[in-house]
Write an enzyme that holds these catalytic residues in place. Structure first.
Site: not given
Ligand code: PEP
Ligand code: MG
Length: 585
Positions: A209, A316, A353, A452, A475-476, A486, A523
């Site tokens: 993040h 977010r 979210r 996710e 991402n998750d 990550r 996203c």
């Molecule tokens: C993701 O996990 O791809 C996402 C958009 O949420 P975050 O990156 O805030 O975990």
């Molecule tokens: Mg996420």
């Protein structure tokens, strides 16, 4: 001597500037430039802070009981000595006078310089004096808090200078790049309006993040650069190559000239892309593609509109909660923040979210480290919300009320179980009932779930039964499918958006959404990665949400794409053992 440090490229572009080393514990100090006329005032603030600490320590010495341990008096002597030392006072004066740093920034900069000298000492006793120095500076900073700066920190963007300027003017007003061991997402956010033209951190993964916030700031950044904060010295000239993930320290004039040239090329490319802002994102075969923005704060909406986003695909909201040290924002405060984002989007839809804290997004900076062995698998996102339903409903009521002012979608992170879905929806109903009971107006919202975790992707049909739309958080999804943290640079080479397992999950979710006529967005960072656009379009994706800075580059890809050709090719890519090899063909 020129040398380079390699890390992970997270935010594009080239930054050239002098290094500002910031210890993780001191990132909350304000960083801004003062006017030359304010130099004396800033020096005076440090002097007053230091004098107050001297008096405090002298008082302690006087009041010391006769039988106090000798070590204690010796320690006070050391602290007093450090306070009067020319290395500290002269250095601070230098940063304020020569670089126009504000007082607190000058003090912490000089702390870093001296601390480095202590680190390099042979003598262990002397080496350990570093901790004393840190305590002394901490005390001065505390005293200075009571004495406000005569100038307000300007909310200016980083000062960007051309290569020519850099060579001519090497004292004040040069670009600065921040080098730190670690920065939390909240720290990073704090630097959003700051003077820094680039960032380097020792730790962090590409989709941590911290990296995401750096990317949203649209300035070059490299994370996972291992020992950068030890190798780079305060005030070194540094080039950050955010495309290659390289940090070049103390560059020679030839290297500087080369990167100066590349910096101008990047600027020209941006100017060229800016012409696409008002062009509708439509593929060659006529598919209208929705390009949305990811934002962290209501104020980011302006950049989203400027970039031509047709809405916010991911707000977010947890960034409203972070770094608040125990005082979470109440319903009204949240409501105002959501309304600000809605107003900022000028009638375009905003997907909010619900809070996603935990893992590498701690609520409280200080408390997060090593609390749990596997924070990414712990009480995170919707799990955290469902564990505290009253807090959750406070957020839900705020969003529902804000929905009376514009088009709002409500998105839930990290759902995996049917019972979690049911509990979440029950909380929404309850929040509505609470507003009804209060006679408070609220608006309609579309409800969406993030995909996710692999479990959610595999039970996409169940998700579609309950929700109006889905948003794939790649991402998750990558992190949990491949069991790769990550945020951990040690396994960053295994974090692979093109892994066949990930692509099949993504492809299946998009296909099922299409079959059922429900919207599916991506996203995660994949949506803003130009090398992935054709593949995602070929898989049937029609909605992408990303950092505003990425929108125009993705639009350019969309304008060149023909989904009739991409669809069969995409099936071939995801069906293969090595999608990465096919992607370039
Ligand atoms: C993701 O996990 O791809 C996402 C958009 O949420 P975050 O990156 O805030 O975990
Ligand atoms: Mg996420």
């Amino acid at each position: 001597m020129t040398f380079s440090v390699h890390g992970l490229a997270v935010a594009r572009g080239i930054a050239i500037g002098r290094a500002v080393l910031v210890a993780s514990s001191r990132v909350d100090v304000a960083h801004y430039f003062v006017e030359p006329s304010q130099v004396e005032g800033e020096i005076e603030r440090v002097r007053q802070g230091r004098n107050a600490v001297v008096e405090e320590l002298q008082r302690l010495q006087t009041d010391m009981p006769a039988d106090a341990p000798h070590e204690l008096t010796a320690l006070l002597d050391v602290h007093l000595m450090l306070l009067q030392d020319e290395a500290l006072t002269g250095g601070v004066k230098h940063w304020i006078t020569e670089r126009l740093y504000n007082a607190e920034w000058a003090l912490t900069t000089q702390l870093e310089v001296i601390a480095r000298q202590f680190d390099e000492m042979e003598d262990e006793y002397l080496r350990e004096r570093k901790a004393d120095l840190e305590q002394v500076v901490e005390r001065i900073l505390r005293h200075m808090k009571g004495v406000a700066s005569p100038v307000a920190p300007p909310a200016s963007s980083p000062r960007r200078k051309t290569q020519q300027d850099l060579l001519l003017d090497d004292t004040v007003d040069v670009p600065l790049v921040l080098v730190a061991h670690d920065l939390s997402p909240a720290d990073m956010l704090q630097f959003k309006q700051s003077v820094f033209a680039g960032f380097v951190t020792d730790v962090g993964g590409k989709t941590s993040h911290t990296a995401i916030v750096a990317r949203s700031m649209d300035i070059p950044a490299v994370v996972g650069a291992r020992a950068a904060s030890q190798l780079v010295r305060q005030d070194d000239w540094v080039i950050i190559d955010g495309d290659a993930g390289v940090v070049i320290v103390d560059p020679s004039p030839i290297i500087l000239a080369e990167y100066g040239f590349r910096q101008r090329q990047v600027e020209l490319e941006r100017e060229r892309l800016a012409r696409l802002r008002h062009t509708p994102a439509v593929t060659l075969d006529g598919h209208k593609i929705e390009l949305l923005a990811n934002i962290e704060q209501p104020g980011d909406a302006a950049a989203a509109v400027r970039a031509g986003a047709v809405g916010v695909g991911l707000f977010r909201s947890e960034f409203l909660f972070m770094g608040k040290t125990g005082n979470l924002p109440g319903e009204d405060e949240q409501y105002r923040a959501y309304c600000e984002a809605i107003d900022g989007m000028q009638g375009l839809p905003v997907t909010i979210r619900t809070i996603d804290v935990g893992a590498d997004k701690p609520l409280d900076n200080k408390a997060h480290k090593d609390n749990y062995l596997n924070p990414a698998l712990g009480l995170r996102a919707i799990r955290w919300s469902l564990a505290d339903p009253a807090m959750f409903r406070t957020q839900l009521r705020a969003v529902l009320r804000a929905a009376a002012h514009g088009k709002v979608n409500l998105l839930f992170p990290m759902l995996a179980h049917t019972h979690e879905i049911q509990q979440t929806l029950a909380q929404v109903d309850l929040a509505r009932a609470e507003l009804d009971a209060r006679g408070e107006p609220y608006g309609p919202v579309q409800l969406g779930a993030m995909i996710e975790v692999p479990a959610a992707a595999l039970m996409v049909r169940t998700f579609l039964k309950y929700f109006d739309f889905l948003s794939i958080g790649t991402n998750d999804l990558i992190q949990y499918t491949l069991a790769i943290d990550r945020a951990d640079e040690a396994v960053a080479h295994l974090y692979d958006p093109l892994h066949p397992a990930v692509l099949r999950l993504v492809g299946d979710v998009i296909a099922e959404g299409e079959r059922q006529g429900k919207s599916v967005c991506v996203c995660g960072e994949t949506a803003g990665d130009v090398t992935m656009t054709r593949l995602l379009l070929g898989l049937g994706l029609r909605s992408f949400s990303m950092h505003p800075a990425q929108i125009l580059a993705i639009k350019q890809e969309v304008l060149r794409a023909d989904t009739r050709k991409l669809a069969p090719w995409a099936q071939q890519v995801i069906g293969g053992e090595e999608p990465a090899a096919l992607l370039v063909s």
